[in-house]
Design an enzyme around this catalytic site. Structure first.
Site, PDB file in Angstrom:
ATOM      1  N   ILE B  19       0.798  -1.216   0.000  1.00  0.00           N
ATOM      2  CA  ILE B  19       0.000   0.000   0.000  1.00  0.00           C
ATOM      3  C   ILE B  19       0.833   1.270   0.000  1.00  0.00           C
ATOM      4  O   ILE B  19       0.295   2.370   0.038  1.00  0.00           O
ATOM      5  CB  ILE B  19      -0.949   0.036   1.214  1.00  0.00           C
ATOM      6  CG1 ILE B  19      -0.136  -0.043   2.511  1.00  0.00           C
ATOM      7  CG2 ILE B  19      -1.977  -1.079   1.134  1.00  0.00           C
ATOM      8  CD1 ILE B  19      -0.803   0.670   3.655  1.00  0.00           C
ATOM      9  N   ALA B  20       2.150   1.104  -0.033  1.00  0.00           N
ATOM     10  CA  ALA B  20       3.024   2.265   0.117  1.00  0.00           C
ATOM     11  C   ALA B  20       2.617   3.409  -0.806  1.00  0.00           C
ATOM     12  O   ALA B  20       2.443   4.543  -0.374  1.00  0.00           O
ATOM     13  CB  ALA B  20       4.469   1.879  -0.130  1.00  0.00           C
ATOM     14  N   SER B  38       5.694  -3.687  10.477  1.00  0.00           N
ATOM     15  CA  SER B  38       5.857  -4.590   9.338  1.00  0.00           C
ATOM     16  C   SER B  38       6.536  -5.848   9.861  1.00  0.00           C
ATOM     17  O   SER B  38       7.095  -5.845  10.955  1.00  0.00           O
ATOM     18  CB  SER B  38       6.714  -3.912   8.276  1.00  0.00           C
ATOM     19  OG  SER B  38       7.098  -4.850   7.284  1.00  0.00           O
ATOM     20  N   ARG B  39       6.491  -6.896   9.046  1.00  0.00           N
ATOM     21  CA  ARG B  39       7.189  -8.104   9.477  1.00  0.00           C
ATOM     22  C   ARG B  39       8.686  -7.851   9.557  1.00  0.00           C
ATOM     23  O   ARG B  39       9.418  -8.576  10.197  1.00  0.00           O
ATOM     24  CB  ARG B  39       6.883  -9.261   8.521  1.00  0.00           C
ATOM     25  CG  ARG B  39       5.479  -9.831   8.718  1.00  0.00           C
ATOM     26  CD  ARG B  39       5.119 -10.742   7.578  1.00  0.00           C
ATOM     27  NE  ARG B  39       5.125 -10.018   6.308  1.00  0.00           N
ATOM     28  CZ  ARG B  39       4.983 -10.571   5.119  1.00  0.00           C
ATOM     29  NH1 ARG B  39       4.841 -11.873   5.021  1.00  0.00           N
ATOM     30  NH2 ARG B  39       4.987  -9.830   4.034  1.00  0.00           N
ATOM     31  N   TYR B  63       3.569  -6.963  13.516  1.00  0.00           N
ATOM     32  CA  TYR B  63       2.218  -6.421  13.682  1.00  0.00           C
ATOM     33  C   TYR B  63       1.823  -6.487  15.164  1.00  0.00           C
ATOM     34  O   TYR B  63       1.170  -5.595  15.695  1.00  0.00           O
ATOM     35  CB  TYR B  63       1.196  -7.211  12.856  1.00  0.00           C
ATOM     36  CG  TYR B  63       1.548  -7.365  11.381  1.00  0.00           C
ATOM     37  CD1 TYR B  63       2.206  -6.356  10.684  1.00  0.00           C
ATOM     38  CD2 TYR B  63       1.192  -8.518  10.680  1.00  0.00           C
ATOM     39  CE1 TYR B  63       2.511  -6.496   9.333  1.00  0.00           C
ATOM     40  CE2 TYR B  63       1.490  -8.679   9.329  1.00  0.00           C
ATOM     41  CZ  TYR B  63       2.158  -7.667   8.664  1.00  0.00           C
ATOM     42  OH  TYR B  63       2.462  -7.816   7.340  1.00  0.00           O
ATOM     43  N   LEU B  79      -3.772  -5.321   5.010  1.00  0.00           N
ATOM     44  CA  LEU B  79      -3.110  -6.595   4.681  1.00  0.00           C
ATOM     45  C   LEU B  79      -3.943  -7.363   3.640  1.00  0.00           C
ATOM     46  O   LEU B  79      -5.127  -7.092   3.449  1.00  0.00           O
ATOM     47  CB  LEU B  79      -2.988  -7.445   5.949  1.00  0.00           C
ATOM     48  CG  LEU B  79      -2.103  -6.863   7.065  1.00  0.00           C
ATOM     49  CD1 LEU B  79      -2.298  -7.666   8.356  1.00  0.00           C
ATOM     50  CD2 LEU B  79      -0.637  -6.863   6.638  1.00  0.00           C
ATOM     51  N   LYS B 102     -10.950  -3.341   2.126  1.00  0.00           N
ATOM     52  CA  LYS B 102     -11.914  -4.219   1.456  1.00  0.00           C
ATOM     53  C   LYS B 102     -11.167  -5.127   0.496  1.00  0.00           C
ATOM     54  O   LYS B 102     -10.109  -4.719   0.013  1.00  0.00           O
ATOM     55  CB  LYS B 102     -12.992  -3.437   0.726  1.00  0.00           C
ATOM     56  CG  LYS B 102     -12.617  -2.096   0.106  1.00  0.00           C
ATOM     57  CD  LYS B 102     -11.580  -2.057  -0.951  1.00  0.00           C
ATOM     58  CE  LYS B 102     -11.740  -2.965  -2.134  1.00  0.00           C
ATOM     59  NZ  LYS B 102     -10.563  -2.854  -3.055  1.00  0.00           N
ATOM     60  N   ARG B 174      -3.827  -9.289  -5.422  1.00  0.00           N
ATOM     61  CA  ARG B 174      -5.208  -9.524  -5.845  1.00  0.00           C
ATOM     62  C   ARG B 174      -5.362 -10.596  -6.923  1.00  0.00           C
ATOM     63  O   ARG B 174      -6.450 -10.841  -7.402  1.00  0.00           O
ATOM     64  CB  ARG B 174      -5.828  -8.198  -6.315  1.00  0.00           C
ATOM     65  CG  ARG B 174      -6.149  -7.293  -5.156  1.00  0.00           C
ATOM     66  CD  ARG B 174      -6.422  -5.874  -5.614  1.00  0.00           C
ATOM     67  NE  ARG B 174      -5.184  -5.165  -5.912  1.00  0.00           N
ATOM     68  CZ  ARG B 174      -5.139  -3.879  -6.258  1.00  0.00           C
ATOM     69  NH1 ARG B 174      -6.254  -3.185  -6.392  1.00  0.00           N
ATOM     70  NH2 ARG B 174      -3.976  -3.290  -6.484  1.00  0.00           N
ATOM     71  N   ASP B 187     -12.164  -7.131  -5.215  1.00  0.00           N
ATOM     72  CA  ASP B 187     -11.527  -5.819  -5.374  1.00  0.00           C
ATOM     73  C   ASP B 187     -12.485  -4.834  -6.049  1.00  0.00           C
ATOM     74  O   ASP B 187     -13.210  -4.106  -5.394  1.00  0.00           O
ATOM     75  CB  ASP B 187     -10.226  -5.973  -6.165  1.00  0.00           C
ATOM     76  CG  ASP B 187      -9.452  -4.674  -6.223  1.00  0.00           C
ATOM     77  OD1 ASP B 187      -9.289  -4.038  -5.168  1.00  0.00           O
ATOM     78  OD2 ASP B 187      -9.036  -4.271  -7.326  1.00  0.00           O
TER      79      ASP B 187
END
Lengths: 346, 346
Positions: B19-20, B38-39, B63, B79, B102, B174, B187
Site C-alpha cells: 500500500i506504500a 511490518s514483518r 504487527y 493486509l 476491502k 489480488r 476488489d
C-alpha cells in the site's frame, strides 16, 4: 433543412392511427409523401391534411389500394407488429420496397417469410431503427474500430427505459397481446439489443439470458424488462481493453441538430490515486438532417440504385434486422423458461 | 487542506508493502500516523521515512508490537484479505478500533468472527470504502431520497473495470489465491456491490446472479467479472420511477477537490420526438478534504466519542460491510455453480 436534392422515390404509408404525432414531419422526411392508406378513407384524408401532404398526395381507404398503386415505389409500414407479416409480404410481392417499423416481426420465423418475399421480389427492406443513421453513430464506430483507441470489446451496457403514462399502459398498441405482443422487449428492448449488436460489429452472441424482474401486464405483455416503468433513460456504455465510450441519449439525441458522446482512452489514475490522469473527452457531431430523414435518404439511395441503375438490394439491413430479432426471440424464451441462458442459432 | 482540528486518535498501520504508493499521504490522512509495523523492522522504518512520518512515530518489526502498544487507539489494516481474520480479531481483542481494507474477509463466516470480537471488545470497525465518505455521496443520496425527484428505485447499474498491467496480473496480491482469493470480485466488485446496496438503502437483494464471462487466472482467481481486463471505467447509473442519476467516477472522482454527478427528473421527449424536453443537469460538489481523509475523520469522530464520551460503536458501518460481503459471497457461489441465482440470507 435539406439542401441537396433527394432521389425521387414515391413513398406510400400503410396506416396512420398510432403514428400521427410521431411522424408529423413526414413531409420533410418522405419529401413529399406520395400516398397514404388507412382502413378508413376519412382517417387517411385527415392524416394527409394534418401532416401537410401536398394536394397531389393520394389518399386511400385501404392498405391494399396503396400497394396496388403502380406509382408507389416504396412503403413505410408502421402498423402493429402482428400485422407486419401480412402487409410486408404483400408489399414485397407487389414489388414495393419496404421500411418496416421495429420490432420487425413477432419472431424470426415470421421475419424470414418477409425476407424471403423481399429476396424473391428483389426489393430493399430496412427496419426503422433511426439512430443507426445519425452521423454520430458512424463517428462512434470510428472510435470503436480504432484498435489503439478502443481495442477489443469487453462489455456493452445498454439501457432504454421510459415512464409510460397510465393511458399508454392501458391503451397503447405496445401493451396489447394481439397487436405488439413483444411489449417493452420489442419496443425499448429492440434498441438495446441493436446497440449491443452494433457495438459487436453484428457478431451474434452465443446465448442470451434475461435478467429477473420482468413485469407483465394483466394481458401477459411484458411492460418492464427494458422498461416502460422508469424515468426516460437512454444509456449505452461500451468498454474495451483500451477505451470506453458513453452516451446517454442513444435512441433520440438530446438535441436534433447535434449529438454528443464521450470517450476515454487508456484511462489511468494519477500517482497518488487522487484523481484521473485524463478525463473523458466529449465529442459533438452536427446533424444537418434529423436521423429519421437520413434513414429515408439512405433507403431512397438504395431504392434509387435498384430502380434506376439495376443495382441489387443491400443485404446488410435485412441481416441487422434478423440478428436483432434472433436475440429478442432468445431473450423472450429466456424469460419464458425462467431466466435461463438460451442458445442463439443463426 | 484541513482547517478544523481533528480529534486526536493515535493510529497504527499493520503492514506497508503493497500500500506504500496508495497511502503516500498517510500523514495528511492519519494526522499524524502514530505507529507502523511490518514483518521487517527495516521495511517499516523505510516506509515511515518515505511517507514523511514524524520523528516521534513508532516503528515496529511486527504487527503484534503495534497491537501491544498501549498508546495505539486504532489500526488501519491493509493486509491481504486472507490475513484479515487473524489480525482484525487480534486487534479487536486488544481493544484497538479497526479500519479494515476491502474486501473485509474471504467470506461472511470470517467476517462474523471479526465482528463478534469487535462487538465484545466494544471497538468501532469500518471498512475502507472511501467513496462512501465523499460529500458527493451524501448529495446524491439527497436526490435519491426525494420522492418527487427520484421516486422508487427501479435499477442500478454499476461497473468498475481497469486494465491491469502484466506485472499486476502476475504479481499483485489480488491475483494470488493464498492472499486475495476473491480477486477482481473482491476488489473492483466490492465497490460495485456496495454502490448497489447504497442505492437501495442497504436493503439486501433476495438473490444474486453472476453473469457469464468470468475469467480465471491459472491459479483459479477471478480476474474478470467486474474486470481487471478492460479500460478504467467507474460507472453508476441509478434509474427510478421519476429520475435518473449518472456518474462515471464513483470510486475515485476525476478530480480531488470537486466531484460531479448528473441527474434527470421526469425526463420526456419534445412533441415531435426530435429531442428531450430537458437535458440532464450536472451537479458539482466541492471537496475540501480528500475522501480517504474524510473517512478517517468520521472514524476518528466515532472512536473519539467512544474513548472520551462513553459512546457506543456505530453499528451501521459493520452492517454495510456485512451486507456487501453477503452479496459478494452469493455472487461467488453463483459463479461456482454455473451462473445460477443464489439466495441471499442475512
Amino acid at each position: 433543412m435539406a439542401a441537396e436534392p433527394q432521389i425521387k422515390i414515391k413513398f406510400g404509408i400503410l396506416g396512420c392511427a398510432g403514428i400521427a404525432r410521431k411522424v408529423s414531419r413526414l413531409d420533410l422526411i418522405f419529401s413529399p409523401t406520395y400516398a397514404v392508406g388507412s382502413r378508413s378513407y376519412e382517417k387517411a384524408a385527415k392524416f394527409a391534411k394534418e401532416n401537410g401532404f401536398p394536394e397531389s398526395a393520394k389518399v386511400y381507404g385501404s392498405y391494399d389500394a396503396v400497394l396496388d398503386d403502380p406509382d408507389v415505389d416504396a412503403v413505410y409500414i408502421p402498423l402493429p407488429t402482428s400485422l407486419h407479416i401480412k402487409w410486408a409480404v404483400l408489399a414485397a410481392r407487389k414489388k414495393k420496397h419496404v421500411i418496416l417499423e421495429k420490432p420487425v416481426a413477432l419472431n424470426v420465423a415470421e421475419l424470414d417469410e418477409i425476407l424471403a418475399e423481399c429476396e424473391s421480389s428483389g426489393v430493399q427492406i430496412m427496419d426503422s431503427t433511426m439512430w443507426m443513421h445519425n452521423p454520430r453513430t458512424a463517428k462512434m464506430k470510428e472510435f470503436l474500430s480504432d484498435d489503439s483507441l478502443f481495442g477489443d470489446l469487453k462489455s456493452v451496457h445498454s439501457c432504454f427505459t421510459f415512464a409510460a403514462e397510465e393511458d399508454f399502459l392501458q391503451n397503447d398498441i405496445r401493451v396489447k397481446p394481439d397487436l405488439d405482443a413483444l411489449g417493452a422487449l420489442g419496443d425499448a428492448g429492440w434498441y438495446c439489443v441493436r446497440s449491443i449488436l452494433w457495438a459487436a460489429d453484428f457478431e451474434l452472441p452465443k446465448s442470451a439470458l434475461a435478467l429477473h424482474g420482468t413485469v407483465f401486464n394483466k394481458a401477459g405483455v411484458i411492460i418492464a424488462c427494458i422498461s416502460f416503468l422508469a424515468n426516460l433513460t437512454m444509456d449505452v456504455t461500451i468498454v474495451g481493453t483500451n477505451g470506453t465510450l458513453h452516451l446517454h441519449d442513444f435512441v433520440v439525441p438530446f438535441e436534433e441538430n447535434k449529438a454528443s458522446f464521450s470517450t476515454a482512452v487508456k484511462s489511468g489514475l494519477i500517482d497518488l490515486v487522487t484523481g484521473w490522469e485524463t478525463k473523458p473527452s466529449q465529442h459533438t457531431v452536427n446533424t444537418e438532417l434529423p436521423q429519421e430523414a437520413l434513414m429515408v435518404k439512405e433507403f431512397s439511395r438504395l431504392v434509387g440504385s435498384i430502380k434506376f441503375e439495376g443495382g441489387k438490394p443491400e443485404k446488410k439491413w435485412s441481416s441487422f434486422s434478423r440478428k436483432t430479432q434472433l436475440v429478442i426471440d432468445a431473450v423472450k424464451v429466456s424469460i419464458e423458461q425462467g431466466y435461463v441462458p438460451v442458445e442463439i442459432k443463426s
